[in-house]
Motif scaffolding. Structure first.
Motif, short mmCIF file in Angstrom:
data_model
loop_
_atom_site.label_atom_id
_atom_site.label_comp_id
_atom_site.label_asym_id
_atom_site.label_seq_id
_atom_site.Cartn_x
_atom_site.Cartn_y
_atom_site.Cartn_z
N VAL A 1 -22.31 -11.74 -3.84
CA VAL A 1 -21.00 -11.22 -3.47
C VAL A 1 -20.12 -12.39 -3.04
O VAL A 1 -20.58 -13.49 -2.79
CB VAL A 1 -21.11 -10.20 -2.33
N TYR A 2 -18.83 -12.10 -2.93
CA TYR A 2 -17.90 -13.10 -2.42
C TYR A 2 -17.94 -13.06 -0.89
O TYR A 2 -17.78 -12.01 -0.28
CB TYR A 2 -16.47 -12.78 -2.88
N THR A 3 -18.16 -14.21 -0.27
CA THR A 3 -18.07 -14.30 1.18
C THR A 3 -17.49 -15.67 1.53
O THR A 3 -18.02 -16.70 1.11
CB THR A 3 -19.43 -14.07 1.85
N PHE A 4 -16.40 -15.66 2.28
CA PHE A 4 -15.64 -16.90 2.50
C PHE A 4 -15.45 -17.17 4.00
O PHE A 4 -14.39 -17.64 4.41
CB PHE A 4 -14.28 -16.82 1.81
N ASP A 5 -16.47 -16.90 4.80
CA ASP A 5 -16.33 -17.19 6.22
C ASP A 5 -16.19 -18.68 6.51
O ASP A 5 -15.72 -19.07 7.56
CB ASP A 5 -17.53 -16.64 6.99
N MET B 1 -20.74 -7.92 12.18
CA MET B 1 -21.14 -9.33 12.20
C MET B 1 -21.19 -9.80 13.65
O MET B 1 -20.21 -9.67 14.38
CB MET B 1 -20.16 -10.17 11.40
N THR B 2 -22.31 -10.36 14.05
CA THR B 2 -22.47 -10.76 15.44
C THR B 2 -21.78 -12.09 15.74
O THR B 2 -21.33 -12.31 16.87
CB THR B 2 -23.95 -10.85 15.80
N THR B 3 -21.74 -12.99 14.78
CA THR B 3 -21.04 -14.27 14.94
C THR B 3 -20.35 -14.60 13.63
O THR B 3 -20.74 -14.13 12.56
CB THR B 3 -22.02 -15.41 15.28
N GLY B 4 -19.33 -15.44 13.72
CA GLY B 4 -18.65 -15.88 12.51
C GLY B 4 -19.58 -16.70 11.64
O GLY B 4 -20.36 -17.51 12.12
N GLY B 5 -19.51 -16.47 10.34
CA GLY B 5 -20.36 -17.20 9.41
C GLY B 5 -21.71 -16.56 9.17
O GLY B 5 -22.49 -17.05 8.34
N GLU B 6 -22.02 -15.47 9.88
CA GLU B 6 -23.32 -14.83 9.69
C GLU B 6 -23.47 -14.30 8.27
O GLU B 6 -24.56 -14.34 7.69
CB GLU B 6 -23.52 -13.70 10.70
N SER B 7 -22.38 -13.83 7.68
CA SER B 7 -22.48 -13.28 6.33
C SER B 7 -22.88 -14.36 5.32
O SER B 7 -23.64 -14.09 4.38
CB SER B 7 -21.15 -12.65 5.92
N VAL B 8 -22.40 -15.59 5.51
CA VAL B 8 -22.76 -16.67 4.59
C VAL B 8 -24.25 -16.98 4.71
O VAL B 8 -24.94 -17.20 3.71
CB VAL B 8 -21.92 -17.93 4.88
N HIS C 1 -13.45 -24.82 2.51
CA HIS C 1 -12.59 -24.59 1.36
C HIS C 1 -11.15 -25.08 1.59
O HIS C 1 -10.54 -25.67 0.71
CB HIS C 1 -12.58 -23.11 1.00
N ARG C 2 -10.65 -24.82 2.78
CA ARG C 2 -9.26 -25.21 3.06
C ARG C 2 -9.08 -26.73 3.07
O ARG C 2 -8.21 -27.26 2.37
CB ARG C 2 -8.79 -24.57 4.37
N PRO C 3 -9.89 -27.48 3.84
CA PRO C 3 -9.74 -28.94 3.77
C PRO C 3 -10.11 -29.51 2.41
O PRO C 3 -9.52 -30.51 1.97
CB PRO C 3 -10.67 -29.46 4.87
N ALA C 4 -11.07 -28.90 1.71
CA ALA C 4 -11.42 -29.38 0.37
C ALA C 4 -10.26 -29.17 -0.59
O ALA C 4 -9.99 -30.02 -1.46
CB ALA C 4 -12.66 -28.65 -0.13
N LYS C 5 -9.55 -28.07 -0.44
CA LYS C 5 -8.38 -27.82 -1.28
C LYS C 5 -7.29 -28.85 -1.01
O LYS C 5 -6.66 -29.37 -1.95
CB LYS C 5 -7.85 -26.40 -1.01
N ARG C 6 -7.08 -29.20 0.26
CA ARG C 6 -6.06 -30.18 0.60
C ARG C 6 -6.38 -31.54 -0.01
O ARG C 6 -5.48 -32.30 -0.36
CB ARG C 6 -5.93 -30.30 2.12
N ARG C 7 -7.68 -31.87 -0.12
CA ARG C 7 -8.08 -33.15 -0.68
C ARG C 7 -8.20 -33.12 -2.20
O ARG C 7 -8.58 -34.11 -2.81
CB ARG C 7 -9.42 -33.58 -0.08
#
Length: 525
Positions: free
Chosen positions: A445-449, A49-56, A455-461
């Motif tokens: 597929v599952y991809t959670f970049d 992966m060249t940058t974070g989030g590329e898989s999404v 997801h984390r802030p949404a879970k907190r709310r």
């Protein structure tokens, strides 16, 4: 009228030095880009992966190609699908790569080449403005130095394809394309000038609407052109500029439905603001972006002496420099921000690099006192950025990754992992590479970049339905998890959930669910 002092001819060494201060950074940047291109084009390139989030991004492009809806509710289990960018980006990449191999590696290679092509489009627009818009205004060929053209060309290359965009030039992300569209629009606005106000504004506005359709935050060059129009009271230009962008925003917002609005407006707003992020990214920008930053500042300094420029060009360039620099810096308050928020600034810096190169050569040839401070400032920036590129090439493990992460020596381990995930009899969360897309896992597929930023802030709310990503791990939803060694944020949650880390994996982290079936998931060695 000759500007040379006492009739002396300019020093050949001084002219060669001026040219080399653009040529050396350009050459070093192209060498790094070539090494990176070889990395992603090689047989194991799709595992990197060249940058974070590329898989999404790749996943969403492939969803379109598979006839699946692009925008879905990201709060819905089990995939919690996010599509945080604008629709034009995903559809452009899906269309451009549709004739390639219908698998992850084929689409990844095609999408990365498309991104590099868009960067070259922005560079071509910058050079076209420089050579057709600036040099044609000179009185005749006899007045033109043979050094000016080469200096302008390599100056633009050093900025646009330099260390600031870095790996993003070869990533399936919308940022480079959006900045390239901004460069095209700026070239149109500058070249057409004030004689054709409506045509100039409408043409630039259409291209800026395309930039926004790729990524909704690509509005900084638009902001600069609006500011310059307000300063000069160019009302017809302003109306024609804003109309296509406003119409595109309205059409996307009204016609693409609530899922589109949820993903691109609400979901992106959940990433928190952090002043520390501003400080850290400002430091990174000062290092990685030292050449475009220095060149743009020097270019601004010589704008008043660039007598071949019209007033509207000077105002537009200065306004766009301010909005892209300070607007990009302000955007860095958001968690998850990176150098990509300065790519529109880099596009503007490419235009200022043209002006600086031309004015510097003129000053050296005329032996003006201005030449010395320009050469000194440029030398410091050229040395700093070139040393960074030399470090990337000489010691990639320490400074930057420009060589194969997944070398031939790791092929047996990669093949074992691929066979393992394909043999799993339940949900799999998978790296390395593009979260399993490189191994052609069952689609989607599952991809959670985007997990830390949505997801984390949404879970907190309390917005997520179901357990959420970390809840899935805690509930042992996945039968098998394969991770790169750098993915440390998932290791401890998996161990707490009772996942069993499998031995004899030298560089990968392989976890199986604590059940008889999972523990029997092995591959003949």
């Amino acid at each position: 009228m000759s500007m040379q002092r006492h009739g002396r001819r300019p020093s050949g060494f001084a002219l060669a030095l001026a040219l080399s201060l653009f040529l050396i950074p350009a050459t070093a940047s192209l060498a790094v880009l070539a090494a990176r291109f070889a990395t992603v084009w090689g047989p194991s390139g799709s595992l990197h992966m060249t940058t974070g989030g590329e898989s999404v991004s790749l996943l969403n492009v492939m969803k379109i190609q598979h006839g699946l809806p692009l925008y879905e509710e990201p709060i819905e289990p089990p995939f919690y699908p996010t599509a945080l960018y604008n629709a034009g980006f995903y559809h452009l990449y899906a269309a451009a790569t549709s004739g390639l191999a219908p698998d992850g590696p084929g689409v990844a290679r095609g999408g990365r080449v498309l991104t590099l092509g868009l960067a070259c489009l922005g560079l071509a627009a910058t050079l076209a403005y420089g050579f057709m818009g600036l040099l044609r205004r000179e009185s005749g060929a006899a007045s033109r130095s043979r050094w000016v053209g080469p200096a302008m060309a390599v100056a633009a290359v050093a900025v646009v394809l330099g260390g600031l965009p870095g790996w993003w030039l070869l990533s399936i992300r919308p940022d480079v394309g959006g900045a390239a569209c901004g460069a095209v629009a700026l070239a149109i606005a500058l070249a057409m000038g004030t004689k054709r106000e409506f045509a100039a504004g409408a043409s630039a506005g259409l291209v800026l609407a395309a930039a926004w359709s790729l990524k909704q935050s690509c509005v900084l060059i638009l902001g600069g052109l609006i500011l310059s129009a307000l300063i000069q009271r160019r009302w017809r230009f302003l109306a024609a500029l804003v109309a296509p962008v406003a119409a595109t925003v309205a059409a996307f917002t009204l016609l693409l439905g609530p899922e589109y609005r949820y993903n691109t407006v609400f979901a992106t707003s959940l990433a928190g603001f952090d002043f520390k992020n501003v400080v850290v990214l400002a430091a990174h920008f000062a290092i990685k972006g030292i050449f475009p930053l220095a060149v743009s500042i020097l270019g601004l300094a010589v704008l008043p002496r660039a007598d071949w420029l019209r007033r509207d060009e000077r105002v537009a360039l200065a306004a766009c420099w301010a909005t892209t620099l300070f607007g990009g810096w302000a955007a860095c308050y958001r968690n998850g921000s990176a150098m990509n928020y300065f790519f529109e600034f880099s596009a503007v810096a490419g235009f200022l690099a043209l002006i600086l190169a031309k004015r510097l050569i003129e000053a050296v040839e005329a032996r003006q006192g201005l030449a010395a401070p320009l050469l000194g400032g440029l030398a410091v920036a050229a040395l700093a950025c070139s040393l960074q590129d030399v470090g990337r090439l000489a010691s990639p493990g320490r400074f930057d990754l420009v060589q194969q992460r997944f070398t031939a020596a790791r092929n047996p381990e990669m093949e074992r992992a691929r066979d393992l995930v394909r043999a799993a009899d339940g949900p799999v969360y998978c790296q390395p590479g593009l979260s399993g897309l490189a191994w052609n896992l069952p689609f989607p597929v599952y991809t959670f970049d985007d997990e830390p930023f949505f997801h984390r802030p949404a879970k907190r709310r309390g917005l997520l339905r179901g357990p959420g990503v970390m809840g899935q791990i805690a509930e042992r939803h996945f039968r098998l998890v394969v991770l790169e060694s750098e993915t440390v944020d998932l290791v401890e949650p998996m161990k707490r959930a009772g996942y069993i880390q499998q031995p004899d994996w030298p560089t990968l982290l392989v976890f199986t669910a604590p059940s008889e079936d999972a523990q029997r998931l092995t591959v003949n060695r």
